[in-house]
Design an enzyme around this catalytic site. Structure first.
Site: not given
Lengths: 236, 236, 236, 236
Positions: C28-29, C45, C74-75, C95, C97, C120, C171, C229
């Protein structure tokens, strides 16, 4: 105090249930029996786990009469009593409302033996005992629950030490063993194999139970007289 | 400060929601009512749980007017107000976006009573109230949400103390009880029985609800005048 | 050191990903942009989360050239760069997974808007962008991933600030927001609404998206100029 | 003491299994090999994780004969031995009964490659090796398990370093790598991609595997001689 060591052990086993993720609130109970003295120790009814102690466990005789303890025993005590009477080798019993076990109980299906994780502990499917009749529900409900389990094992000619667990239709799982620690172990395995079986059918709806040879191999590898799993016999 | 003890209790109950895994971020709220004083205490809107305190709870009257507190009350306050007005025995209310409860709300189906875990707490299916109309959505939305719940209970002739929870279609679960702790308890049971019901239908798509005798037995075992679960009446 | 405060913020946001259960290992990044200086800060990365620090974040320009930092970025940096260029209001990008988001990406379906939890935060379905062609895969793969996302938003005439997330077919999910904290928030909501949508379809395979009135109401309740809210405008 | 450093590493890798949520009780084992000395270090059989130490790991030769250690080796040692013999580049092996991996093994299906999370680590589907015959089960069971895995890789012409994992039908997952840490990493990825694949098929029963170009791209991005993921080659 009667059976102080058994109180300690039963307390410990009850506290293990939330550690293994098998209970919410007070929804579970463990008991154990001292067969020589004819005494059962069980969790009190409806007491939060954080308030349990060896001292507030409840002691009953084999008719379910409380002989020591200030609190009500678990309302499931009459079920435990029936099982101790019918299954002579059982030393400890667990009842929970663990999620996966309840799902199979509610679905009214046996938990099939789909693999070695199951076969290492349970010799074949974990049966789902029939629903109680309205008469049984309105009668001595918890006692009748025990009798329905025993009926299921007799009807199917099952050895309760080879298949040390069951679900009761519309209700949930019970498990047992030579002592309360074995009963807790079997409760954890029942929950995990129930989960695996549900996932397995999701991936392959046409899946079949494992062959008999695999059931024999895995159960006897750990439980037969030629067991070789673990450290019972050092080999080198 | 008005109702300091109720502030403390409502704060505590709100903090219990993340402990039970029922909320992410600020997605949940608990309120309680002091019926004598006609005052409601509720969580402020959109404040992270780690910043909550008894002091920043918001106090309103029974029309939803804030009478004490520097922060906005939960935007769901008008829903709570409607329920307190209509359900005279309710002392506490919980609203969450807990995952399983929301899934049944989104699916637009009642949560069926498939077993004793459900029947111990809820007397029959947990209803899914109808979706709001565009007019209701664009009107006093949160107030209309409360009215839709009440309409559902009236239409089905349900006792809100016997079925102390509901899901609102496309939205999520509400639960309540004699006080805020009972409401939180019911929120946890709703989520767990929602999960069990989903799993049950996965294992057996043709499953039916439990027989009426079992619903009666389990609910009355814990809630009727002859209740024998727990420690209310010592028996030996 | 360039942009020390942004390094601190991006470091913090990256550390939040495992706290929210969105990443395993280094999967993740998070990045954020200083639009005045034209500088992007992103995770390095393949570095384990426990070894991250504000100091080992990588700084690049808007062409993806590293301008400060000893480690590889990060790639996925070229994907972030494309999104920052095309979506002028975006200040932070995430990003991951995460399991549920990946499942919808792999299934190749938009995440439907089945309820208010979704509405929401996201104004309508979360789109699944098309799979990359073999030519795009074998070309500037990560850059092409960004271009495919932008193409999807243009093709559907979506406002990236109203639908601040996407999954890329085969992906996984990307999300963004006015800053990196908003992007992380949206990543959590995407994962939770993906889970709820999967459960919802399991309970009711014929379920439909919520009516337009509900989408409008919930999104505008929190995001429009009349938002009520939270604590933005004190009302009493 | 022989291979003290390898004992330490294998101990550490075994302890990582419960941290990653891959084992209950003692249901998992890691081994590693010193190819120069021809020595394998493996977990002892049936010993709880909290009692493991570098010192009670068991050392065997390449025929599975214990050469150092007071405890029985894992009963799966003969499976590990076969794999070390057949797969010359393998330095570490993991076997678990992790839930999702077991579910695919029980379902008797390969874990399809549905996305980049899978493709980053495994080059194509993770095969399900055939069930053992009754003769194999009743013979040298654990050794035959290893032979069935090898047979599957030969039959399909798979490179065990490109597809560094398998499930054995009715049993569960095995994974491996250049060392024991890579094997544990692959066990975690196998479990996560198994989960994602199950969810994916639930959302879209007609889903297909990813195109070959994506399999090539992702695997070679991390594993080929032009790998550019991570910090192996500093580029600025």
């Amino acid at each position: 105090m009667l059976v102080p060591e058994l109180r300690q052990r039963v307390y410990k086993a009850n506290m293990d249930l939330p550690v293994h993720g098998l209970v919410k609130f007070t929804w579970g109970n463990v008991s154990a029996i001292d067969r020589e003295k004819g005494l059962i120790v069980i969790k009190p009814s409806g007491v939060p786990y954080e308030e349990l102690s060896p001292e507030n466990m409840v002691v009953s005789d084999l008719e379910g009469n409380v002989v020591e303890g200030d609190l009500n025993p678990s309302s499931d005590l009459p079920t435990h009593v029936e099982l101790y009477k019918a299954f002579a080798e059982v030393g400890g019993i667990v009842h929970t409302h663990s999620t996966e076990g309840v799902a199979w109980a509610q679905a009214g299906r046996d938990i099939p033996c789909y693999g070695t994780t199951h076969a290492d502990t349970f010799y074949g499917a974990i049966p789902c005992a029939r629903a109680l009749t309205p008469e049984e529900i309105n009668g001595a409900y918890e006692k009748e629950t025990g009798k329905v389990i025993i009926e299921e094992f007799q009807k199917r000619s099952l050895d309760p030490m080879a298949v040390a667990g069951v679900t009761v239709r519309n209700h949930g799982p019970f498990s047992w063993g030579k002592d309360e620690q074995a009963a807790v172990y079997n409760a954890v395995v029942l929950e995990e194999t129930a989960r695996m079986a549900r996932y397995t059918e999701g991936i392959n709806p046409d899946v079949k139970e494992v062959p008999q040879a695999l059931k024999d191999k895995h159960y006897l590898r750990k439980h037969g007289k030629n067991a070789y799993y673990g450290q019972k016999s050092l080999t080198h």
